[in-house]
Design an enzyme around this catalytic site. Structure first.
Site, PDB file in Angstrom:
ATOM      1  CB  THR A 144     -10.099   4.994  -1.086  1.00 49.50           C
ATOM      2  OG1 THR A 144      -9.536   5.350   0.171  1.00 49.50           O
ATOM      3  CG2 THR A 144      -9.452   3.711  -1.581  1.00 49.50           C
ATOM      4  CE  LYS A 146     -14.022   6.062   0.898  1.00 50.99           C
ATOM      5  NZ  LYS A 146     -13.086   6.165   2.023  1.00 50.99           N
ATOM      6  CE  LYS A 177      -6.468  14.012   0.137  1.00 49.97           C
ATOM      7  NZ  LYS A 177      -6.847  12.757  -0.479  1.00 49.97           N
ATOM      8  NE  ARG A 178      -3.501  10.369   9.937  1.00 49.61           N
ATOM      9  CZ  ARG A 178      -2.912   9.387  10.623  1.00 49.61           C
ATOM     10  NH1 ARG A 178      -3.378   8.154  10.565  1.00 49.61           N
ATOM     11  NH2 ARG A 178      -1.868   9.623  11.394  1.00 49.61           N
ATOM     12  CG  HIS A 228      -1.995  -0.952   1.236  1.00 57.21           C
ATOM     13  ND1 HIS A 228      -3.243  -0.710   0.721  1.00 57.21           N
ATOM     14  CD2 HIS A 228      -2.023  -2.218   1.695  1.00 57.21           C
ATOM     15  CE1 HIS A 228      -3.999  -1.779   0.879  1.00 57.21           C
ATOM     16  NE2 HIS A 228      -3.278  -2.722   1.457  1.00 57.21           N
ATOM     17  CE  LYS A 242      -2.389  10.978   3.019  1.00 58.48           C
ATOM     18  NZ  LYS A 242      -3.034  10.059   2.058  1.00 58.48           N
TER      19      LYS A 242
HETATM   20  C1  26V Z   1       2.158   1.977   7.819  1.00 56.09           C
HETATM   21  C2  26V Z   1       2.618   2.034   9.087  1.00 56.09           C
HETATM   22  C3  26V Z   1       4.037   2.220   9.284  1.00 56.09           C
HETATM   23  C4  26V Z   1       4.450   1.846  10.644  1.00 56.09           C
HETATM   24  C5  26V Z   1       3.577   2.397  11.689  1.00 56.09           C
HETATM   25  C6  26V Z   1       2.162   1.952  11.530  1.00 56.09           C
HETATM   26  C7  26V Z   1       1.733   1.929  10.131  1.00 56.09           C
HETATM   27  C8  26V Z   1       0.388   1.781   9.887  1.00 56.09           C
HETATM   28  C9  26V Z   1      -0.066   1.733   8.619  1.00 56.09           C
HETATM   29  C10 26V Z   1       0.815   1.827   7.577  1.00 56.09           C
HETATM   30  C11 26V Z   1       0.286   1.716   6.209  1.00 56.09           C
HETATM   31  C12 26V Z   1       0.446   2.926   5.429  1.00 56.09           C
HETATM   32  C13 26V Z   1       0.050   2.635   4.087  1.00 56.09           C
HETATM   33  C14 26V Z   1      -1.284   3.197   3.741  1.00 56.09           C
HETATM   34  O1  26V Z   1      -2.145   3.486   4.527  1.00 56.09           O
HETATM   35  N1  26V Z   1      -1.446   3.329   2.467  1.00 56.09           N
HETATM   36  C15 26V Z   1      -2.643   3.868   1.879  1.00 56.09           C
HETATM   37  O2  26V Z   1      -3.418   2.754   1.454  1.00 56.09           O
HETATM   38  C16 26V Z   1      -4.606   3.160   0.820  1.00 56.09           C
HETATM   39  C17 26V Z   1      -5.383   1.907   0.513  1.00 56.09           C
HETATM   40  O3  26V Z   1      -4.696   1.136  -0.409  1.00 56.09           O
HETATM   41  C18 26V Z   1      -4.283   3.959  -0.412  1.00 56.09           C
HETATM   42  O4  26V Z   1      -5.479   4.390  -1.010  1.00 56.09           O
HETATM   43  C19 26V Z   1      -3.434   5.167  -0.061  1.00 56.09           C
HETATM   44  O5  26V Z   1      -3.033   5.837  -1.231  1.00 56.09           O
HETATM   45  C20 26V Z   1      -2.222   4.715   0.707  1.00 56.09           C
HETATM   46  O6  26V Z   1      -1.494   5.835   1.181  1.00 56.09           O
END
Ligand code: 26V
Length: 811
Positions: A652, A656, A544-545, A356, A550
């Site tokens: 995403t 929406k 968004k975050r 992701h 971003k």
């Molecule tokens: C990464 C980490 C890094 C360590 C700490 C905890 C943590 C928690 C979650 C993540 C995942 C980050 C990746 C993420 O959220 N990606 C997003 O995924 C969406 C669904 O596929 C996508 O639409 C977004 O563009 C993407 O940023």
């Protein structure tokens, strides 16, 4: 299909209320009324739930397990009623009892067990799997505290805990008898018995994993799948504390606390990985419990573990559950006496992985020493996977040490989870076409050349049931009136709506619906912040975050630029705009928190400046979450999708917004590219650097943010205003943003894209002035949004990765 009539519902509801609360309905509070309704709905669902599971077991259908550290479900009542097909009926029934269903629904706490896109995607997927009759279940952690609540105090973010379980969670069922034991620490004794090696894990600490199951209701199809979330408990919860000596008592409490800490809190970071021991524990905790329970169930109902991958698919949502690979190996080898090769074949054919993000700072790698100590047997297995993989690399690339170092799983004292995930699974997918291409060509190119057939794309999607039918009832009605309702089961049928794009009556209706949705949001803004916004203005939204890539900063500088222009010429004829922001910053992400402060400072100044005649308003909505998104998105005219090209894997919310008739202003990043391809250049506003240009700058340098700024007076003004006291007496307050943009050379090309963004926004003004043109664009966006339903995405996962669902069953 589930059937009930209004009279029966009213009777059931009254009965349920009294049964639970022990007082007559008339004396109940709203929250009690909500609880009774929730529990009644769960009752309605129970038989179907049992039947669904029975059917899955009897037919030995292939089961999909979606492992994810995050499930961002939001509220469940409204969607469960909708999917059961009884929402209208309940609404009417409750009305007869003088109860407003919408009001009850709003009392439900959001289930916010996720950070953002990744967690919400998991929730949309659960809804789609159930609705498409695919036996697919979620597996995750029942965090006691979900994603923190955000308060804005004096313009800054303040975090408070999300105590979502304060009142009972009516949806979950605790399954004591399905608990599993998870083992941490200790050592592994290797013995040679009967000609083979035996691995004996000793002196470990045990943690009890207790599951809580939540029903996931399919759309009008009698399917109820499960979301199983694990909670950590001490093994022996019934300590007789009084019988301990003082020392033992304290030790016992300490043990209890350290165990419960595992499922205490969701990490509020989603882009900076930190090698925290507790997070590693969380990962192994739910993965081990999940895999053990799958194997237990499989052995009971099916049996032959050598055929596991014919009947079970395990999907890992990002690398966080990657330990599913060594954990499955461990069970097959240590407990089921498989040979390594057999275990490897079964494991890799069972597991599939989605990537992701390509942000290097988010890629997980765990320190070997910490890993080894916490999970000695799992580490041994990873070492063996790594050893064998290196052997393969050596054969393939003899003497190419550097390449082997780069690709190895254990290297430089770290375990690299993405490498383990690729090597130990049969499918690796990205989440939008561009993202998958970047994975193949850049981030994972070495792996792609080695395993080309593993790599594939599955463009994300969103469930149209929540994001259109539930959150935008008026638009749903218009669609039904114009094109019927086949699109509900077949979302791409929405394309038929394109026929009406130039129909004056439909356009009028579309603008009326948007206006009503804007009124709803305006009311909320008034309540939350006391600010009155003009619902005739363009609702220009970025939610968004908060993250540098971003580029909320680009949006902020743009607003500063327009404000300056208006100050220079207060009579400037531009359509009024309401800029709406929302989103949380990770608590330790200083720059992101400063960005929130900046937006609020801009709002404070602009919203109170009489000179500009209310032409601009800037609103930062507090505590953006799923429920707020459901209110904001249908009220949006302009969707801001302005990440630095290559950085947003998919996005995403972009989908929406389009589904709700917003027009998008975007860079060609993530799924924006595919949205553009769908709606055509004339129905989206694209700006900014291309992928090639961005990659070229990153590879070869040549970007100077100072030079860009010095060549543009607007940029000189807005950047100086960050530090000259214009937005805050404290000139140091936004210095870090200034320095990030200039002294650190603007990693995300904010200044570089400024001019092109300003021009694109002028184009928006022009298009918005032409009401017919704008509504026709909105209609085209709606019509083309069906392809972005997560039903399409899940269908692709089912046929292309999992081998489950319709096709498999028809074989
Ligand atoms: C990464 C980490 C890094 C360590 C700490 C905890 C943590 C928690 C979650 C993540 C995942 C980050 C990746 C993420 O959220 N990606 C997003 O995924 C969406 C669904 O596929 C996508 O639409 C977004 O563009 C993407 O940023």
């Amino acid at each position: 299909m589930f059937k009930i009539n209004k009279e029966v519902f009213i009777k059931d509801y009254k009965r349920k209320f009294v049964e639970i609360h022990g007082v007559p309905l008339e004396e109940g509070s709203d929250i009690e009324k909500y609880q009774a309704l929730g529990i009644l709905v769960k009752d309605y669902v129970i038989d179907m739930w049992i039947n669904t599971n029975k059917r899955y077991n009897d037919n030995k259908e292939k089961q999909v397990y979606y492992f994810s550290m995050e499930f961002l479900l939001g509220r469940l009542l409204g969607n469960s009623l909708l999917n059961l097909g009884i929402r209208d009926l309940c609404k009417e029934g409750l009305k007869e009892l003088n109860i407003d269903l919408d009001k009850l629904e709003e009392l439900e706490q959001d289930q916010g067990l996720g950070n953002g896109g990744l967690g919400r995607l998991a929730a949309c997927f659960l809804d789609s799997m159930a609705s498409l009759n695919i036996p697919g279940h979620g597996c995750g952690i029942r965090y006691k505290y979900g994603f923190f609540e955000q308060k804005i105090i004096n313009g800054s973010q303040v975090e408070t805990p999300d105590v979502w379980l304060r009142k009972d969670n009516v949806w979950e069922i605790k399954k004591h008898n399905k608990a599993e034991v998870v083992k941490f620490g200790g050592e592994v004794k290797v013995e040679y018995i009967d000609g083979s090696l035996k691995f004996n894990h000793i002196n470990y600490d045990s943690v009890l994993a207790t599951p809580y199951d939540t029903p996931i209701v399919g759309y009008k199809n009698d399917v109820i799948n499960s979301l199983r979330l694990w909670s950590a408990e001490p093994i022996n919860n019934e300590f007789d504390f009084s019988s301990f000596s003082r020392g033992e008592y304290l030790k016992a409490i300490e043990y209890k606390n350290s165990v419960e800490a595992i499922s205490q809190v969701l990490y509020p970071e989603d882009s900076f990985y930190e090698g925290k021991l507790l997070r590693l524990k969380q990962q192994y905790f739910f993965v081990s419990a999940g895999i053990q329970s799958i194997i237990r169930h499989y052995k009971k109902h099916i049996g032959d573990l050598y055929l596991l991958n014919d009947r079970i698919a395990i999907h890992i949502n990002d690398t966080h559950p990657t330990m599913a690979i060594p954990e499955l190996m461990r069970i097959l080898i240590d407990e089921e006496n498989f040979s390594w090769d057999d275990a490897w074949r079964v494991t890799t054919n069972t597991i599939s992985y989605t990537n992701h993000t390509i942000l290097a700072e988010a890629l997980e790698k765990w320190e070997v020493n910490m890993f080894k100590k916490l999970l000695p047997r799992i580490y041994m297995i990873i070492e063996e996977i790594d050893r064998r993989f290196r052997e393969e690399l050596n054969n393939r690339y003899p003497y190419q040490e550097e390449k082997i170092h780069k690709m190895a799983i254990i290297e430089d004292g770290f375990v690299k989870m993405a490498h383990l995930a690729v090597v130990g699974s049969h499918s690796v997918n990205g989440v939008a076409k561009l993202h998958t291409e970047i994975l193949k060509k850049q981030e994972m190119s070495d792996f792609y050349y080695m395993f080309p057939r593993k790599f594939n794309n599955k463009t994300n999607g969103i469930t149209h049931r929540r994001w259109l039918i539930k959150s935008n009832p008026e638009l749903t009605k218009l669609l039904k009136m114009t094109i019927g309702d086949s699109w509900i089961k077949h979302p791409t049928d929405m394309e038929a709506f394109k026929r009406f794009k130039d129909d004056a009556v439909v356009q009028e209706k579309l603008s009326e619906i948007k206006k009503n949705n804007k009124e709803r949001l305006a009311k909320k803004i008034k309540e939350q912040q006391g600010i009155i916004v003009d619902t005739n203005s363009i609702f220009d939204v970025q939610v968004k975050r908060i993250h540098a890539y971003k580029r909320q900063t680009l949006n902020a500088l743009r607003i500063m630029g327009i404000y300056n222009k208006l100050l220079g010429d207060p009579n400037l004829d531009i359509p009024p705009r309401t800029f709406i922001f929302g989103g949380k910053a990770a608590p330790g992400y200083y720059l992101a928190k400063k960005t929130i402060e900046l937006i609020n400072a801009i709002g404070k100044k602009i919203n109170n400046d009489k000179r500009i005649n209310d032409k601009l308003k800037v609103i930062f909505m507090e505590n953006y979450n799923v429920s707020l998104a459901e209110l904001i998105i249908p009220a949006t005219d302009l969707s801001e999708q302005i990440s630095t090209t290559t950085k947003e894997a998919s996005g995403t919310s972009n989908m929406k917004f389009m589904m709700n008739g917003a027009v998008t202003i975007a860079t060609l990043d993530g799924a924006n590219v595919e949205i553009r391809d769908e709606v055509g250049d004339e129905n989206i506003i694209i700006f900014g650097l291309t992928e090639k240009e961005v990659v070229n700058y990153y590879r070869n340098g040549g970007y100077s943010s100072w030079a860009v700024r010095n060549s543009d007076n607007r940029l000189i003004n807005v950047t100086e205003q960050l530090v000259n006291g214009f937005y805050d007496q404290d000139r140091e307050r936004f210095r870090i943003i200034y320095r990030d943009l200039l002294d650190y050379n603007d990693e995300f090309f904010v200044l570089k894209d400024f001019d092109s963004y300003m021009n694109a926004q002028e184009k928006v003004d022009e298009l918005y002035r032409n009401k017919a043109k704008w509504q026709s664009m909105a209609a085209v966006n709606i019509a083309h949004s069906g392809i972005f339903s997560s039903d399409r995405t899940i269908q692709e996962y089912a046929t292309g990765i999992w081998g489950s669902g319709f096709l498999y069953k028809n074989l």
